[in-house]
Design a protein around this motif. Sequence first.
Motif, PDB file in Angstrom:
ATOM      1  N   ILE A  83       4.569 -10.606   7.045  1.00 53.57           N
ATOM      2  CA  ILE A  83       5.099 -10.214   5.593  1.00 53.57           C
ATOM      3  C   ILE A  83       6.001  -8.813   5.929  1.00 53.57           C
ATOM      4  O   ILE A  83       5.552  -7.988   6.552  1.00 53.57           O
ATOM      5  N   GLY A  84       7.070  -8.842   5.477  1.00 51.05           N
ATOM      6  CA  GLY A  84       8.154  -7.601   5.662  1.00 51.05           C
ATOM      7  C   GLY A  84       9.694  -7.924   4.943  1.00 51.05           C
ATOM      8  O   GLY A  84       9.544  -8.802   4.228  1.00 51.05           O
TER       9      GLY A  84
ATOM     10  N   VAL B 202       8.724  -1.571   1.193  1.00 53.43           N
ATOM     11  CA  VAL B 202       8.490  -2.442   2.007  1.00 53.43           C
ATOM     12  C   VAL B 202       9.004  -2.110   3.496  1.00 53.43           C
ATOM     13  O   VAL B 202      10.020  -2.004   3.685  1.00 53.43           O
TER      14      VAL B 202
ATOM     15  N   HIS C   4       5.796  -5.542   7.845  1.00 57.31           N
ATOM     16  CA  HIS C   4       4.877  -4.758   6.926  1.00 57.31           C
ATOM     17  C   HIS C   4       3.233  -5.041   7.083  1.00 57.31           C
ATOM     18  O   HIS C   4       2.445  -4.063   7.537  1.00 57.31           O
ATOM     19  N   ALA C   5       2.887  -6.442   7.157  1.00 64.12           N
ATOM     20  CA  ALA C   5       1.400  -6.763   7.278  1.00 64.12           C
ATOM     21  C   ALA C   5       1.567  -8.107   7.912  1.00 64.12           C
ATOM     22  O   ALA C   5       2.660  -8.705   7.755  1.00 64.12           O
TER      23      ALA C   5
ATOM     24  N   ASP D  82      -2.603  -4.379   8.556  1.00 62.18           N
ATOM     25  CA  ASP D  82      -1.320  -3.691   8.252  1.00 62.18           C
ATOM     26  C   ASP D  82      -0.649  -3.634   9.599  1.00 62.18           C
ATOM     27  O   ASP D  82      -1.147  -3.419  10.697  1.00 62.18           O
TER      28      ASP D  82
ATOM     29  N   SER E 235       2.897   0.040   8.825  1.00 64.17           N
ATOM     30  CA  SER E 235       3.835   0.089   7.759  1.00 64.17           C
ATOM     31  C   SER E 235       3.886   1.508   7.249  1.00 64.17           C
ATOM     32  O   SER E 235       3.097   2.325   7.476  1.00 64.17           O
TER      33      SER E 235
ATOM     34  N   THR F 164      -0.614  -0.798   3.379  1.00 65.85           N
ATOM     35  CA  THR F 164      -1.235  -2.019   2.580  1.00 65.85           C
ATOM     36  C   THR F 164      -2.518  -1.988   2.053  1.00 65.85           C
ATOM     37  O   THR F 164      -3.594  -1.405   2.627  1.00 65.85           O
TER      38      THR F 164
ATOM     39  N   GLU G 258      -6.989   0.974   0.703  1.00 70.15           N
ATOM     40  CA  GLU G 258      -5.985   0.963   1.794  1.00 70.15           C
ATOM     41  C   GLU G 258      -6.473   0.410   3.065  1.00 70.15           C
ATOM     42  O   GLU G 258      -7.789   0.779   3.529  1.00 70.15           O
TER      43      GLU G 258
ATOM     44  N   ILE H  95      -3.386  -8.055  -3.290  1.00 66.14           N
ATOM     45  CA  ILE H  95      -2.823  -7.476  -2.239  1.00 66.14           C
ATOM     46  C   ILE H  95      -1.327  -6.532  -2.528  1.00 66.14           C
ATOM     47  O   ILE H  95      -0.911  -7.083  -3.525  1.00 66.14           O
ATOM     48  N   GLU H  96      -1.372  -5.575  -2.083  1.00 66.25           N
ATOM     49  CA  GLU H  96      -0.351  -4.550  -2.364  1.00 66.25           C
ATOM     50  C   GLU H  96       0.582  -4.387  -1.063  1.00 66.25           C
ATOM     51  O   GLU H  96      -0.061  -3.627  -0.237  1.00 66.25           O
ATOM     52  N   ILE H  97       1.726  -4.702  -1.092  1.00 68.87           N
ATOM     53  CA  ILE H  97       2.729  -4.636   0.240  1.00 68.87           C
ATOM     54  C   ILE H  97       3.622  -3.552  -0.367  1.00 68.87           C
ATOM     55  O   ILE H  97       4.616  -3.844  -1.102  1.00 68.87           O
TER      56      ILE H  97
END
Length: 478
Positions: free
Chosen positions: A406-407, A422, A426-427, A440, A443, A447, A453, A468-470
């Motif tokens: 993910i990014g 982002v 990122h993750a 993570d 990043s 993440t 965190e 989930i928070e990116i």
Amino acid sequence: MEIKHEFIRTATRNYISIEKPSGYEDDYQMAMIMENDIKGLLKIEERMIDGKEYLYYDISSLQPIQRMYEHKGLSSDEIKNTVRNMIKALKEADDHMLDITNIVLSPLYIYTDPDDRNIYMMFYPYNTDSGSNEMTELAEFFLERIERSDADAAVFAYKFYQTVRKDNYVLADLEAIVDESFASKERERSNASGIKEKGGGLFRADEQVNRPVGEAINICKRTPAKKVDDKKIPFAVIAGLLAVSAVVCLLVLSGVFPNVGKNPGQKIVAAALAVSFLVALIVFTVDHIRKCRPEKQDDPKPQDLFLQQESSRPESSKEDIVRSDILRSDNPDQKVSDQKVSDQNFDSFFSDLTPKAPAPKAPVTSTEDITFGKTVFLSEDDEAPDNILEDKKGKEYKIDHFPFLIGKMSDSADLVLNDRTVSRIHARITTENDHYFIQDCNSTNGTFLNGMELKGDEMAMLSKNDEIEIGHVKLSYR
């Protein structure tokens, strides 16, 4: 080699933290590396925490090459540039009087910038592993991660592997491999820019597409017509003499010469000679045409070229052949093994390098399919399967392979999130023993899983309906 380390994130920077072992006294090298900006080496800070000394390596905005190429094949240019930048960094360190055996060459600790692909390595003065062992590990990493359709990548990776396994090799040996490979590539491009005849017409060789691997190696190689040996009598002279002799005999038969050919015996001899000269002329002409015609030759196969190169090597090095089944093996624990060279081995080694016809792509139905690359959108009418991420707008993204990145870097991430908070990579989501984890990837903004965190390289197990928070992008896992 794996060093006990910890990932530390501050408000603006990311670090690898390693506790300094007791009993070691620092020499000039630590002062040299901290007071100078040595290209290709990670910057180091010394910090004292709770009475213990730590080395902090700045890895902000960088990714280890092990992660960068976790599920993406290495092309020949990527391998060559990695090796070339690594050699430059080692030479730069040597110029600053650093012991280059203390540079960690494990893919886990070689970092790269995802944009410019520059290389940054870790100088660890307490390194107990030998540089040769780590270089072999790096060579095995290249062989396991090469792009299967790139024959040039396979040849270069194999040459690199053979070189680093030799005793007492030096950096100049590695430089020679890189320089020769780039020079060979340049010659191919130069040849490909020429004009080649085909089917009575002319076409530029660099306009050809989808050429087989073997044909691409010498795209403009042509077989010249065989030349007649200059020391032999020219064809025109012999053909002329035969033709003149045949004409003279025919003139004798026709009675042009009043004193010759009057009796039947002379006519029979003249007729026989005329026929002989004509037959000889025809046979000689046909043979000359056959010899001058260019011979049709099949394009060389990659393994034939490879065997030709290997024939000049010492006998001992011919046994250092890498099995083809380690190329991008699905088994991550599989290691490089050696076996004797044989035609069958080379056929197997290169058979997987021929590009296979790509599967037909599904028609693009919206601009979102282009924006998000490999990620598959599910329509609202489809029943949502397990392992999907849902954003706040209700759009769903299927997790259909692992690791799932993910990014915001479109050519590397599987789920592209175009948000300024982002990171490029990122993750990542991985699977193990039928469980799914999120981690993570160094990043900038972190993440978060259910508001907590993720610390460093912590891998947190995912459960249904997790949040989930990116960066500032919120996703639900279902």
